[in-house]
Design an enzyme around this catalytic site. Structure first.
Site, short mmCIF file in Angstrom:
data_model
loop_
_atom_site.label_atom_id
_atom_site.label_comp_id
_atom_site.label_asym_id
_atom_site.label_seq_id
_atom_site.Cartn_x
_atom_site.Cartn_y
_atom_site.Cartn_z
N ASN A 1 -11.93 -52.06 -4.34
CA ASN A 1 -11.19 -52.50 -3.15
C ASN A 1 -11.51 -53.96 -2.82
O ASN A 1 -11.79 -54.30 -1.68
CB ASN A 1 -11.52 -51.60 -1.95
CG ASN A 1 -11.16 -50.16 -2.21
OD1 ASN A 1 -10.08 -49.86 -2.71
ND2 ASN A 1 -12.07 -49.26 -1.90
N LYS B 1 -12.07 -45.10 -12.56
CA LYS B 1 -11.77 -46.49 -12.92
C LYS B 1 -13.04 -47.27 -13.25
O LYS B 1 -13.10 -47.98 -14.26
CB LYS B 1 -11.02 -47.19 -11.79
CG LYS B 1 -10.64 -48.63 -12.16
CD LYS B 1 -10.37 -49.49 -10.95
CE LYS B 1 -10.35 -50.95 -11.33
NZ LYS B 1 -10.30 -51.84 -10.16
N PRO C 1 -9.05 -48.20 -18.48
CA PRO C 1 -9.12 -48.29 -17.02
C PRO C 1 -7.72 -48.30 -16.40
O PRO C 1 -6.81 -48.97 -16.90
CB PRO C 1 -9.82 -49.64 -16.78
CG PRO C 1 -10.47 -49.97 -18.09
CD PRO C 1 -9.61 -49.38 -19.14
N ARG D 1 -13.63 -62.82 -4.18
CA ARG D 1 -14.70 -62.19 -3.41
C ARG D 1 -15.69 -61.47 -4.33
O ARG D 1 -16.90 -61.47 -4.08
CB ARG D 1 -14.12 -61.21 -2.38
CG ARG D 1 -15.17 -60.73 -1.39
CD ARG D 1 -14.57 -60.18 -0.11
NE ARG D 1 -15.64 -59.87 0.84
CZ ARG D 1 -16.29 -58.72 0.86
NH1 ARG D 1 -15.97 -57.76 0.01
NH2 ARG D 1 -17.26 -58.51 1.73
#
Length: 274
Positions: free
Chosen positions: A124, A216, A233, A129
């Protein structure tokens, strides 16, 4: 492929198909940054280098040690015959489009612990980041390599940390997952070393013993950290690809190299939408 060892550099010739830009910037690794001169700066293990590409040659510049020719050959996956693999994948019309537009993507053979930890952080999250959290993790807990570079911290080091001690990372809910992963790896409850060769379903199940590791992250760890090019994935982009293009499953030409096919399809589909 030919390799030449020069003072403080290694030169790899006849590497096609290989694109440093695509390989280092396709979302599989988070410790590579492009320099103003077009080279790529990265830290792999305790090696900080700049990699330059000129045509079908790569030059690795840094502190070159004994065994580094083999180290970089393995990390960059230079011994795998991507030319043959990609020709076989082109039997599928969509893979043909992806490969012809983004020729030269390779799957890096990263350290399995670094890959596991990095893809836990990726949940997420967006790439800038992710890279920021990984960088703060290395600065705070890695080994100082000089010139502002730090190694990736070991599982043993992070296994001793508390969630509060990881607060400078600003990793949020992921901090407790990083610690659980570090503890399980350090104690041998999760054996990353065996995952390059054991039954892939066994490896998937063992990785998912870690808190916060789902399908994943497990597949990413196997593909990018354990060299399992048969791992596949599935993120939001790959899910769209499967729904739109392959509702009945991947074509036969991808068998055994599903991870390589995934990387081309992922990069192609993601950029198609930008």
């Amino acid at each position: 492929m030919q390799v030449f060892n020069e003072y403080s550099s290694l030169v790899f010739n006849d590497i096609a198909p290989f694109s440093a830009d695509l390989t280092f910037d396709c979302g599989q690794a988070f410790r590579w940054d492009k320099n103003p001169d077009g080279s790529w700066h990265g830290i792999v293990g305790n090696r900080a280098v700049n990699i330059y590409q000129s045509g079908n040659s790569l030059t690795v510049k840094g502190i070159i040690k004994d065994g580094d020719a083999e180290f970089w050959t393995r990390y960059l996956d230079l011994e795998r015959n991507y030319g043959e693999i990609c020709e076989n994948l082109k039997a599928d019309k969509y893979l043909k489009l992806a490969i012809e537009k983004y020729s030269g993507i390779r799957i890096l053979k990263q350290d399995s612990w670094e890959a596991l930890c990095s893809f836990i952080i990726s949940q997420n999250n967006n790439i800038p980041r992710i890279k920021g959290i990984v960088e703060r993790l290395c600065v705070n807990f890695g080994e100082d390599l000089g010139n502002g570079d730090f190694s990736f911290p070991t599982a043993e080091k992070l296994a001793e940390c508390s969630v509060e001690e990881l607060s400078p990372l600003r990793a949020g809910f992921r901090a407790k997952y990083i610690i659980d992963a570090a503890q399980k790896v350090a104690l041998g409850d999760v054996e990353l070393e065996k995952m390059a060769s054991c039954d892939i379903d066994e490896a998937r199940a063992e990785l998912q013993l870690i808190k916060g590791v789902g399908a994943k992250v497990a597949e990413c760890t196997l593909l990018y950290g354990c060299g399992r090019v048969d791992a596949f994935p599935v993120d939001v982009w790959v899910r769209r690809i499967m729904q739109e293009l392959y509702p009945d499953g991947l074509p036969e030409c991808t068998r055994g190299v599903e991870g390589i096919a995934q990387q081309y399809l992922f990069h192609w589909r993601r950029n198609l939408s930008e």
